[in-house]
Design a protein around this motif. Sequence first.
Motif, short mmCIF file in Angstrom:
data_model
loop_
_atom_site.label_atom_id
_atom_site.label_comp_id
_atom_site.label_asym_id
_atom_site.label_seq_id
_atom_site.Cartn_x
_atom_site.Cartn_y
_atom_site.Cartn_z
N VAL A 19 34.33 40.19 42.97
CA VAL A 19 35.55 40.42 42.18
C VAL A 19 36.72 40.73 43.10
N GLY A 20 36.47 41.48 44.16
CA GLY A 20 37.52 41.77 45.13
C GLY A 20 38.04 40.52 45.81
N LEU A 21 37.14 39.62 46.19
CA LEU A 21 37.57 38.36 46.81
C LEU A 21 38.34 37.48 45.83
N ILE A 22 37.94 37.49 44.57
CA ILE A 22 38.68 36.73 43.56
C ILE A 22 40.10 37.28 43.43
N MET A 23 40.22 38.60 43.35
CA MET A 23 41.55 39.21 43.23
C MET A 23 42.39 38.98 44.49
N LEU A 24 41.76 39.09 45.65
CA LEU A 24 42.47 38.89 46.91
C LEU A 24 42.99 37.46 47.03
N SER A 25 42.14 36.49 46.74
CA SER A 25 42.57 35.09 46.85
C SER A 25 43.65 34.76 45.83
N THR A 26 43.54 35.33 44.63
CA THR A 26 44.56 35.09 43.62
C THR A 26 45.89 35.71 44.03
N GLY A 27 45.84 36.91 44.58
CA GLY A 27 47.07 37.55 45.06
C GLY A 27 47.73 36.78 46.19
N PHE A 28 46.92 36.30 47.15
CA PHE A 28 47.47 35.49 48.24
C PHE A 28 48.08 34.20 47.71
N ALA A 151 48.12 29.93 52.78
CA ALA A 151 47.14 28.96 52.30
C ALA A 151 45.81 29.10 53.05
N VAL A 152 45.89 29.40 54.35
CA VAL A 152 44.67 29.65 55.12
C VAL A 152 43.96 30.90 54.61
N LEU A 153 44.72 31.95 54.31
CA LEU A 153 44.12 33.18 53.78
C LEU A 153 43.42 32.93 52.45
N VAL A 154 44.04 32.13 51.59
CA VAL A 154 43.42 31.79 50.30
C VAL A 154 42.14 30.99 50.54
N ALA A 155 42.19 30.03 51.45
CA ALA A 155 41.01 29.21 51.74
C ALA A 155 39.87 30.06 52.31
N VAL A 156 40.20 31.00 53.20
CA VAL A 156 39.18 31.87 53.78
C VAL A 156 38.57 32.77 52.70
N ALA A 157 39.39 33.28 51.79
CA ALA A 157 38.86 34.12 50.71
C ALA A 157 37.94 33.31 49.79
N HIS A 158 38.32 32.06 49.50
CA HIS A 158 37.45 31.23 48.66
C HIS A 158 36.16 30.87 49.39
N LEU A 159 36.26 30.63 50.69
CA LEU A 159 35.06 30.34 51.48
C LEU A 159 34.13 31.56 51.51
N ALA A 160 34.68 32.74 51.70
CA ALA A 160 33.87 33.96 51.69
C ALA A 160 33.22 34.17 50.33
N LEU A 161 33.94 33.86 49.26
CA LEU A 161 33.37 33.98 47.91
C LEU A 161 32.20 33.02 47.74
N ALA A 162 32.35 31.78 48.19
CA ALA A 162 31.27 30.80 48.06
C ALA A 162 30.05 31.22 48.88
N VAL A 163 30.27 31.72 50.09
CA VAL A 163 29.17 32.18 50.92
C VAL A 163 28.46 33.38 50.28
N LEU A 164 29.23 34.28 49.71
CA LEU A 164 28.65 35.46 49.06
C LEU A 164 27.81 35.05 47.84
#
Length: 181
Positions: A19-28, A151-164
């Motif tokens: 949930v934190g990664l979802i909120m972080l990526s959405t904020g970015f 955009a890189v920060l959003v991509a990294v957050a989505h990648l971390a979410l997928a890995v998690l």
Amino acid sequence: MQNKRLTGVIPRIFLVLMVGLIMLSTGFFVIGVLIEHSGSGTSTTISQTAGQPSRTTQDPDGGHESTSSSTASPQVQSEPKQETVFGLDLENPWFVAAFVLGWLILAGALIRFGRIMLPVVLLVAIIEIVLDVGEVMRQIGEAKSLVAAFAVLVAVAHLALAVLVLLVLARSSRRITVQPI
């Protein structure tokens, strides 16, 4: 027999991280769109008149007499191209609101329904990674380094979410063991 991989609860730490990664990526994403929409993204421009003497007159042909009878027409600046993906304007406030609402609903469904939502979260995260990489390349091509960084920060957050999500799914399948009879 039910598939244990998609039933049950997600460990609290993994749920909080997701949930934190979802909120972080959405904020970015929202910050990046606001920066791009305001036009304050760092952009480098290369002058095409490098090596040429600067002109002090407003005459379009540099002060030379023209032998043609046509008059010089004023140059009209074209509007910047609208960024569209699948025909959708990505800077439209309604699109941004729908994107944020979609991720909030997905986070709420993950909290409410647990493991059954993990494949959906994984699918959406992978689709977003692909779109984010395309956005990073486009922003780098337009030399907008600040927007590209977001955009890189959003991509990294989505990648971390997928890995998690993959980690949680793999962790649950390792615990399932077959007992001999």
